[in-house]
Design an enzyme around this catalytic site. Structure first.
Site, PDB file in Angstrom:
ATOM      1  CG  ASP A 149      -2.025  -0.995   1.231  1.00  0.00           C
ATOM      2  OD1 ASP A 149      -2.349  -1.506  -0.120  1.00  0.00           O
ATOM      3  OD2 ASP A 149      -2.619  -1.219   1.939  1.00  0.00           O
TER       4      ASP A 149
ATOM      5  CB  CYS B 212     -12.307 -30.467  -2.386  1.00  0.00           C
ATOM      6  SG  CYS B 212     -12.413 -29.515  -0.654  1.00  0.00           S
TER       7      CYS B 212
ATOM      8  CB  CYS C 226     -19.412 -19.357  -0.278  1.00  0.00           C
ATOM      9  SG  CYS C 226     -19.727 -17.559  -0.566  1.00  0.00           S
TER      10      CYS C 226
END
Length: 155
Positions: free
Chosen positions: A28, A101, A108
């Site tokens: 950043d 998988c 989610c």
């Protein structure tokens, strides 16, 4: 953790620059250009996971995260671009090892993961609806490779 990874990348870039080479940290603070990350499309010019993938560290999972054999999805990345003469090894990006998988897809809550296997010809939008993601990171934690790392190293 991401902030610390950025600090380490900044320090490494400073070390390399101190040796007389050009070095830019993709943290950043290391990048100052406004066009490096697009908030609207949520895309970076050169994402850390792309660098890691091309460096052979791992593959892109069904959760659209970098998965490594050692840590699963449980890592933070930092990138330093340099003209220093480093030894390189050319190879093809590793193919995902997620197989059948779908732990990340199933966990989610927002159902933004589409269960698609990554390949060089598959776009991010075919894997995940990034705009619906709440970044709760359950897909990271419940990744079977992350669980292997956790069981092996975290007591």
């Amino acid at each position: 953790t991401e902030h610390k990874a950025g600090e380490i990348a900044d320090d490494l870039a400073g070390f390399i620059a101190g040796k007389g080479y050009k070095a830019i940290s993709q943290s950043d603070t290391g990048l100052v250009a406004d066009d490096v990350f697009n908030d609207e499309t949520k895309e970076s010019v050169l994402p850390h996971k792309t660098v890691a993938l091309l460096g052979g560290l791992g593959w892109i999972g069904k959760n659209n995260l970098l998965i490594t054999p050692e840590y699963g999805a449980a890592q933070c990345l930092g990138t330093v671009l340099t003209d220093a003469p480093l030894e390189t090894v050319l190879h093809e990006p590793p193919f995902p090892k997620c197989g059948r998988c779908s732990a990340c897809v199933n966990i989610c809550e927002r159902k933004v993961l589409k269960g698609k296997i990554w390949s060089i010809s598959v776009s991010r939008d075919e894997i995940v609806n990034i705009y619906g993601c709440s970044t709760r990171l359950k897909c990271l934690v419940h990744c079977s490779r992350t669980q292997i790392y956790k069981k092996r190293n975290i007591k």
